[in-house]
Design an enzyme around this catalytic site. Structure first.
Site, PDB file in Angstrom:
ATOM      1  N   TRP A   1       0.979  -1.251  -0.078  1.00  0.00           N
ATOM      2  CA  TRP A   1      -0.059  -0.035  -0.442  1.00  0.00           C
ATOM      3  C   TRP A   1       0.739   1.172  -0.536  1.00  0.00           C
ATOM      4  O   TRP A   1       0.489   2.443  -0.813  1.00  0.00           O
ATOM      5  CB  TRP A   1      -0.870  -0.304   1.231  1.00  0.00           C
ATOM      6  N   HIS A   2       2.238   1.502   0.753  1.00  0.00           N
ATOM      7  CA  HIS A   2       3.112   2.455   0.805  1.00  0.00           C
ATOM      8  C   HIS A   2       3.453   2.545  -0.568  1.00  0.00           C
ATOM      9  O   HIS A   2       3.770   3.620  -0.930  1.00  0.00           O
ATOM     10  CB  HIS A   2       3.715   1.927   1.984  1.00  0.00           C
TER      11      HIS A   2
END
Length: 465
Positions: free
Chosen positions: A357-358
């Site tokens: 996600w990052h």
């Protein structure tokens, strides 16, 4: 020219200054939401239009086009295939976010002091996914659901204007916090804890809590601006760093992590003020006498809780709180098989999703895998601590301190990867302190399989762990 001179005066790029101005504007924009006449439809419209306008001013027209992709994908999945809309939205929205991360190389931009809309897209992706999963949960049998699922599930499809208002609400997608569609709808409609008739109470005034959040933001930014020139990330590539002794390099890693966190504390304090002043941050009343309002929905970090954490296990409850809650409800708990206890697999899978996600940078992947190992090591210390009998109070206190020191060491060692991002820089920084923050957790995990403490009576503290 005025923007350029202002940006130069505070040492940031014009793009970052534009973002900061729009980000700060979310506070008055959220306040004005309270004054919008015309009931819920008008408030939904104001929330979505103001959010889109702030996005346009902060990132440009293309940002809203990027936001529309996961938003419309999620809504289409809910309309066309409710039985699998959660999984479809998760895969497609997360896939699109990863594609944007790769295309824009957003991590490099953030590292060099730049900005783009990918950070806002990250928050939006979580909101879209949770909405679809909760709509999916709405057709499941209630007796098979966890408490969080029962609380957040959606029995009917939100209208398009409700959905857009939820996704873009007054710019809350800029930095979070993530919140649930059901809470957004009740807040807009004045229901649930926001009703004026519940137990004879009206929703509390948000202004005192807003001022507290703004003062916290000012302090965090002031400390960050003071510390960052003294502990730059570029020092890790400086030959001088390699000439230092082991303890000085380790202490510099601690101070680099400590310094970087204040930037996030500042950002989350501003977003907290924005959500609080709108009223959405209100989360109920305390049980004290007299009752006091709680603003936990807006809270994304417990600063002292992070900096003085007694165990790595509690860090997800203190840092990026709402995203950690999202990961727990929509990844961790849903990977637990019925009748079985969660283990290292669920923890590692959750941390991997967080890493992806990052962004697909080696530093992110290493940091979150390292975090899973760090937490497992801390759990081992905690189990030994709990097994110590009351007659050996000194030994127990020693293990408590050991867990605190372990958390301090491994957290600040690990977060170097999160900051420098590249594989080479991460491994060089870790290697400069002999990989101590990787070796110690692994050794603790291995020892815990050999030295297994007797299981004490379950306590409230143990359940929380």
């Amino acid at each position: 020219m005025e923007m350029e001179s202002m940006a130069a005066a505070i040492g940031v790029s014009v793009a970052v200054l534009r973002f900061l101005l729009c980000f700060a504007a979310t506070i008055p924009v959220s306040f004005l939401w309270r004054l919008v006449p015309g009931g819920p439809p008008a408030k939904h419209l104001y929330a979505s239009v103001s959010g889109a306008l702030l996005s346009y001013l902060a990132f440009g027209f293309s940002s809203n086009l990027h936001f529309l992709v996961p938003m419309l994908t999620g809504y289409a999945a809910m309309v066309l295939y409710r039985r699998r809309c959660g999984l479809i939205t998760f895969v497609l929205a997360m896939g699109y976010l990863i594609g944007c991360h790769v295309y824009y190389m957003s991590g490099d931009a953030w590292k060099e002091g730049g900005i783009d809309s990918t950070g806002a897209l990250m928050v939006l992706t979580l909101k879209v996914i949770s909405c679809a999963i909760n709509y999916n949960d709405g057709i499941l049998k209630e007796e098979n659901l966890r408490e969080a699922q029962k609380k957040n599930r959606l029995l009917k499809l939100p209208s398009l204007i409700e959905y857009f208002g939820y996704c873009l609400c007054c710019g809350s997608h800029f930095a979070g916090p993530v919140y649930e569609m059901k809470d957004y709808l009740e807040w807009t409609e004045g229901k649930g804890i926001w009703t004026h008739s519940e137990k004879g109470r009206s929703p509390p005034s948000p202004y005192g809590a807003t001022i507290r959040a703004l003062l916290q933001a000012a302090f965090c930014m002031g400390l960050y601006l003071y510390l960052v020139p003294q502990f730059p990330l570029s020092r890790f590539n400086d030959p001088l760093y390699q000439e230092w002794g082991f303890w000085k390099r380790l202490s510099y890693q601690y101070m680099s992590g400590f310094t970087a966190r204040w930037k996030y504390y500042f950002i989350w304090s501003i977003s907290e003020a924005s959500i609080i002043i709108s009223g959405l941050g209100f989360s109920g009343w305390t049980d004290s006498s007299p009752p006091k309002p709680k603003w936990d929905r807006a809270k994304n970090v417990d600063i002292l809780g992070v900096e003085l954490a007694k165990s790595s296990v509690v860090l997800p409850l203190m840092w990026n709180i709402q995203v950690s809650t999202w990961l727990r409800h929509y990844v961790y708990e849903r990977l637990i098989q019925s009748g079985k206890k969660p283990g290292f697999f669920q923890l590692l899978a959750t941390q991997t999703v967080s890493a992806v996600w990052h962004g697909l940078y080696p530093g992110y992947i290493i940091f979150f895998v390292q975090s899973a190992v760090m937490i497992a090591g801390s759990r081992a210390i905690y189990r030994w601590q709990q097994a110590i009998p009351p007659s050996m109070a000194l030994v127990k206190k020693l293990l408590v301190f050991l867990n605190f020191a372990y958390t301090l060491l491994v957290l600040n060692y690990s977060c170097v990867g999160f900051m420098v991002l590249s594989l080479r820089e991460t491994l060089v920084a870790y290697g400069s302190v002999h990989y101590i923050g990787t070796i110690i957790p692994i050794v603790l995990i291995l020892i815990s399989h050999v030295i297994k403490p007797a299981k004490p009576a379950r306590s409230k503290a143990r359940k929380e762990q």
